[in-house]
Design a protein around this motif. Structure first.
Motif, mmCIF file in Angstrom:
data_model
loop_
_atom_site.group_PDB
_atom_site.id
_atom_site.type_symbol
_atom_site.label_atom_id
_atom_site.label_comp_id
_atom_site.label_asym_id
_atom_site.label_seq_id
_atom_site.Cartn_x
_atom_site.Cartn_y
_atom_site.Cartn_z
ATOM 1 N N ILE A 112 0.753 -0.822 0.107
ATOM 2 C CA ILE A 112 0.303 -0.463 0.121
ATOM 3 C C ILE A 112 1.245 1.447 -0.007
ATOM 4 O O ILE A 112 0.618 2.713 -0.200
ATOM 5 C CB ILE A 112 -0.930 0.293 1.006
ATOM 6 N N LEU A 113 2.438 1.039 0.087
ATOM 7 C CA LEU A 113 2.871 2.067 -0.194
ATOM 8 C C LEU A 113 3.584 2.800 -0.683
ATOM 9 O O LEU A 113 3.604 3.827 -1.932
ATOM 10 C CB LEU A 113 4.690 1.919 1.404
ATOM 11 N N LEU A 114 3.007 1.708 -2.211
ATOM 12 C CA LEU A 114 3.560 1.679 -3.617
ATOM 13 C C LEU A 114 2.004 2.820 -4.595
ATOM 14 O O LEU A 114 1.627 1.840 -4.326
ATOM 15 C CB LEU A 114 3.537 0.163 -4.131
ATOM 16 N N PRO A 115 2.706 3.658 -5.160
ATOM 17 C CA PRO A 115 1.269 4.594 -5.775
ATOM 18 C C PRO A 115 1.256 3.793 -7.142
ATOM 19 O O PRO A 115 1.902 3.045 -7.700
ATOM 20 C CB PRO A 115 2.377 5.780 -5.642
ATOM 21 N N ASN A 116 0.572 4.398 -8.075
ATOM 22 C CA ASN A 116 0.295 3.930 -9.027
ATOM 23 C C ASN A 116 1.717 4.149 -9.898
ATOM 24 O O ASN A 116 2.016 5.030 -9.937
ATOM 25 C CB ASN A 116 -1.168 4.483 -9.348
ATOM 26 N N LEU A 117 1.325 3.774 -11.242
ATOM 27 C CA LEU A 117 2.707 3.475 -11.722
ATOM 28 C C LEU A 117 2.217 4.569 -13.097
ATOM 29 O O LEU A 117 0.579 4.331 -13.775
ATOM 30 C CB LEU A 117 3.296 2.864 -13.213
ATOM 31 N N THR A 134 -10.777 3.823 -3.345
ATOM 32 C CA THR A 134 -9.771 4.528 -4.293
ATOM 33 C C THR A 134 -8.830 5.241 -3.800
ATOM 34 O O THR A 134 -8.615 6.016 -4.313
ATOM 35 C CB THR A 134 -11.213 5.754 -4.069
ATOM 36 N N GLY A 135 -8.122 5.178 -2.620
ATOM 37 C CA GLY A 135 -7.064 5.036 -2.473
ATOM 38 C C GLY A 135 -6.929 6.210 -0.903
ATOM 39 O O GLY A 135 -6.231 6.859 -1.339
ATOM 40 N N GLN A 136 -7.910 6.841 -0.736
ATOM 41 C CA GLN A 136 -7.823 8.051 -0.412
ATOM 42 C C GLN A 136 -7.223 7.439 1.270
ATOM 43 O O GLN A 136 -6.614 8.052 1.936
ATOM 44 C CB GLN A 136 -9.515 8.203 0.362
ATOM 45 N N LEU A 137 -7.778 6.115 2.008
ATOM 46 C CA LEU A 137 -7.048 5.843 2.510
ATOM 47 C C LEU A 137 -5.711 4.531 2.750
ATOM 48 O O LEU A 137 -6.062 3.703 1.036
ATOM 49 C CB LEU A 137 -8.218 4.912 3.828
ATOM 50 N N PRO A 138 -5.083 5.030 2.933
ATOM 51 C CA PRO A 138 -4.478 5.204 4.197
ATOM 52 C C PRO A 138 -3.493 6.948 3.692
ATOM 53 O O PRO A 138 -3.056 7.605 3.943
ATOM 54 C CB PRO A 138 -3.608 4.456 4.956
ATOM 55 N N ASP A 139 -3.264 7.129 2.363
ATOM 56 C CA ASP A 139 -2.686 7.906 1.431
ATOM 57 C C ASP A 139 -3.388 9.307 2.575
ATOM 58 O O ASP A 139 -2.735 10.024 2.322
ATOM 59 C CB ASP A 139 -2.827 8.005 0.188
ATOM 60 N N PHE A 187 -6.795 5.931 -13.303
ATOM 61 C CA PHE A 187 -6.123 4.905 -12.812
ATOM 62 C C PHE A 187 -6.204 3.582 -13.056
ATOM 63 O O PHE A 187 -5.478 3.052 -12.228
ATOM 64 C CB PHE A 187 -7.261 4.483 -11.162
ATOM 65 N N GLU A 188 -6.158 3.021 -14.389
ATOM 66 C CA GLU A 188 -6.282 1.853 -15.257
ATOM 67 C C GLU A 188 -6.495 0.967 -13.618
ATOM 68 O O GLU A 188 -7.009 0.836 -13.786
ATOM 69 C CB GLU A 188 -4.320 2.039 -15.029
ATOM 70 N N SER A 189 -5.619 -0.291 -13.527
ATOM 71 C CA SER A 189 -6.367 -0.825 -12.815
ATOM 72 C C SER A 189 -6.462 -1.070 -11.134
ATOM 73 O O SER A 189 -6.426 -2.113 -10.069
ATOM 74 C CB SER A 189 -5.381 -2.507 -12.703
ATOM 75 N N TYR A 190 -5.155 0.046 -10.738
ATOM 76 C CA TYR A 190 -5.267 0.240 -9.234
ATOM 77 C C TYR A 190 -6.131 0.386 -8.486
ATOM 78 O O TYR A 190 -5.991 -0.065 -7.472
ATOM 79 C CB TYR A 190 -4.079 1.761 -9.159
ATOM 80 N N GLN A 191 -6.867 1.004 -8.600
ATOM 81 C CA GLN A 191 -8.664 0.539 -7.985
ATOM 82 C C GLN A 191 -9.807 -0.447 -7.864
ATOM 83 O O GLN A 191 -9.438 -1.426 -7.032
ATOM 84 C CB GLN A 191 -9.393 2.004 -8.340
ATOM 85 N N SER A 192 -9.186 -0.759 -9.092
ATOM 86 C CA SER A 192 -10.419 -2.158 -9.110
ATOM 87 C C SER A 192 -9.219 -3.388 -9.045
ATOM 88 O O SER A 192 -10.085 -3.827 -7.919
ATOM 89 C CB SER A 192 -10.635 -2.297 -10.745
ATOM 90 N N ASN A 193 -7.799 -3.197 -8.617
ATOM 91 C CA ASN A 193 -7.594 -4.215 -7.649
ATOM 92 C C ASN A 193 -7.555 -4.639 -6.142
ATOM 93 O O ASN A 193 -8.167 -5.237 -5.750
ATOM 94 C CB ASN A 193 -5.845 -4.200 -8.384
ATOM 95 N N ARG A 194 -7.728 -2.993 -5.692
ATOM 96 C CA ARG A 194 -8.054 -2.825 -4.551
ATOM 97 C C ARG A 194 -9.908 -3.575 -3.925
ATOM 98 O O ARG A 194 -9.678 -3.724 -3.302
ATOM 99 C CB ARG A 194 -8.010 -1.556 -4.016
ATOM 100 N N MET A 195 -10.703 -3.060 -5.223
ATOM 101 C CA MET A 195 -12.260 -3.225 -4.595
ATOM 102 C C MET A 195 -12.409 -4.450 -5.648
ATOM 103 O O MET A 195 -13.423 -5.141 -5.665
ATOM 104 C CB MET A 195 -12.549 -2.208 -5.487
ATOM 105 N N LYS A 196 -11.117 -5.589 -6.391
ATOM 106 C CA LYS A 196 -12.023 -6.890 -6.843
ATOM 107 C C LYS A 196 -13.169 -6.235 -7.637
ATOM 108 O O LYS A 196 -14.032 -7.607 -8.155
ATOM 109 C CB LYS A 196 -12.373 -7.904 -6.000
ATOM 110 N N THR A 214 -11.094 2.227 -14.149
ATOM 111 C CA THR A 214 -11.722 3.210 -13.198
ATOM 112 C C THR A 214 -11.281 4.100 -13.419
ATOM 113 O O THR A 214 -9.965 4.946 -13.935
ATOM 114 C CB THR A 214 -11.126 2.695 -12.068
ATOM 115 N N LEU A 215 -11.885 5.571 -13.970
ATOM 116 C CA LEU A 215 -11.533 6.754 -13.956
ATOM 117 C C LEU A 215 -12.558 7.691 -13.987
ATOM 118 O O LEU A 215 -13.426 7.174 -13.105
ATOM 119 C CB LEU A 215 -12.092 7.051 -16.175
ATOM 120 N N ASN A 216 -11.975 8.409 -13.160
ATOM 121 C CA ASN A 216 -13.505 9.605 -12.787
ATOM 122 C C ASN A 216 -13.106 11.234 -13.080
ATOM 123 O O ASN A 216 -11.745 11.781 -13.560
ATOM 124 C CB ASN A 216 -13.263 9.798 -11.548
ATOM 125 N N GLY A 217 -13.524 12.401 -13.258
ATOM 126 C CA GLY A 217 -13.416 14.225 -13.383
ATOM 127 C C GLY A 217 -14.387 14.147 -12.610
ATOM 128 O O GLY A 217 -15.777 14.031 -12.893
#
Length: 457
Positions: free
Chosen positions: A140-145, A245-250, A393-402, A417-420
């Protein structure tokens, strides 16, 4: 040893229920498979991962080696446990054979080894669970590429300007900033908000309140016309949602926390909308899943001070319409461009000059692979104000949320996943008030008149 055993037993419970990660003063729960960057990618592309993370100015590349080392240890523990389990099963069969032929003495001699193996397997299980937890703590300390096109840079000044559109207005000499216009025309009262709650919580009045409501409805209508399904989600979320979505713990320190109920006020509708799909396997023909929502948003904005936070420039509570798309991985960068164009179309219809920026690595979010910022020019303050971020976010969030989809060939894969923001209101309102002021008041853009019911303040 008793306390250590109790700790291990507690861990066993957490592993069964869902892994824990530690945050300041609390535990956050995740699932055993909820890796951020996949282990297979890190193993197969170690040097490439370090190179790409350096674009985000990631200062701890040795963390990847630590992850791989812990995973090696975890696998070795699993291998040893499997070997002992196989030996135990073999001995159990031998004991059964001895008992069938009346060789109780021989059977008893093997039973002692069975007890020994059982204890060894139990010990390995505890070590495995601890290694699993440590692995996720590191991951969880590694940011998305970042995407290959992300510019190298450390500060907002190094963001890449992709385009500028619209004409910068030339105002009269006596032009006012929006906070003075808001006071002059009784649109927003910052002092009342300060009395009721505190700084950063303005009270909108009269035509100011109606302008807010008009913008929200305009943005929602435009989103629905573009194919988004409107939802009205909760504005309080649990830890699992904020983690997904990555708000925690960042970003824990930037969110308002309701401690008694262990819930967070949303800093963006991205969290509840994206979590609609948590733990879901979609059919390929259900992609893209497109949702929009209006919510109030709450951000502590800890550490913010100075002239740049005056008036509507930075608030603790504000209104925003958010777009979220769940898409096929092959389509995510095409969709990113489409979402950017949608936000640009809103700014064009509002007759606001804007520019599109591609964020450099050092200015990007922890979870983003590529982000565009859109800024409008605020003539009363003579500066650009950020009003939207559109991110893949590519698969970064979807990997967390399955969040997965099943392709036509039957294979299950992670979605992108994408948002705006489409759009955040405060700085839009600031720019509308400042840019459209003249000696007779404030002109309302034509696209909004049917929503406000008036064409001038």
């Amino acid at each position: 040893m008793t306390k250590l055993r109790e700790f291990h037993e507690f861990y066993r419970y957490l592993i069964f229920a869902g892994l824990c990660i530690f945050g300041p003063g609390r535990l956050f729960f995740i699932w055993p498979s909820a890796s951020m960057l996949t282990l297979s990618y890190l193993r197969e592309n170690r040097d490439e991962a370090i190179k790409r993370l350096s674009v985000k100015n990631f200062k701890n590349p040795e963390l990847i080696d630590q992850v791989i080392k812990i995973d090696d240890h975890r696998k070795s523990l699993q291998f040893k446990s499997d070997e002992l389990l196989n030996e135990s099963k073999q001995i159990a069969r031998e004991i059964g054979e001895f008992m069938k032929v009346g060789k109780a003495v021989e059977a008893d001699s093997l039973k002692a080894r069975t007890i020994e193996l059982k204890e060894q397997i139990k010990t390995l299980g505890v070590e495995f669970e601890a290694a699993e937890a440590e692995l996720h703590q590191k991951l969880i300390l590694l940011p998305n590429l970042p995407h290959a096109s992300v510019p190298v840079g450390k500060t907002p000044e190094e963001n890449l300007t992709v385009l500028e559109s619209g004409k910068i207005p030339v105002l009269l000499d006596q032009a006012l900033p929006h906070w003075e216009l808001a006071s002059k025309y009784n649109l927003i009262n910052f002092e009342l908000g300060n009395k009721i709650t505190g700084a950063g919580f303005p009270v909108y009045l009269g035509k100011g309140a109606k302008l807010q409501r008009a913008l929200i409805q305009f943005f929602l209508d435009e989103a629905v016309n573009a194919g988004y399904l409107e939802v009205q989600p909760p504005i309080l979320v649990n830890e699992a949602s904020a983690f997904g979505t990555g708000q925690l713990p960042d970003k824990e320190g930037q969110m308002y926390y309701a401690g008694q109920d262990n819930l967070y006020l949303v800093p963006t509708a991205e969290i509840p909308i994206t979590n609609l799909y948590r733990d879901i396997i979609l059919k390929e023909d259900e992609l893209p899943a497109m949702n929009c929502a209006y919510t109030p948003c709450f951000r502590r904005e800890a550490g913010s001070y100075g002239a740049h936070v005056r008036g509507l420039n930075r608030l603790h509570q504000f209104d925003k319409v958010e777009l979220v798309q769940i898409v096929h991985p092959d389509q995510s960068y095409t969709v990113l461009e489409q979402m950017s164009l949608h936000v640009q179309s809103l700014l064009t219809k509002l007759e606001l000059p804007y520019r599109l920026l591609k964020l450099c690595g050092g200015d990007m979010g922890f979870t983003s692979a590529l982000t565009y910022d859109l800024e409008v020019y605020s003539a009363g303050q003579q500066k650009w104000l950020e009003v939207s971020s559109v991110s893949n976010f590519e698969s970064y969030q979807s990997n967390r949320m399955k969040i997965r989809y099943k392709g036509k060939e039957g294979k299950t894969q992670l979605v992108h996943t994408l948002n705006g923001s489409a759009l955040a209101l405060p700085r839009i309102v600031a720019a509308l008030l400042e840019n459209n002021q003249d000696e007779n008041g404030i002109k309302i853009p034509v696209a909004l008149v049917s929503y406000t019911g008036f064409d001038r303040i």
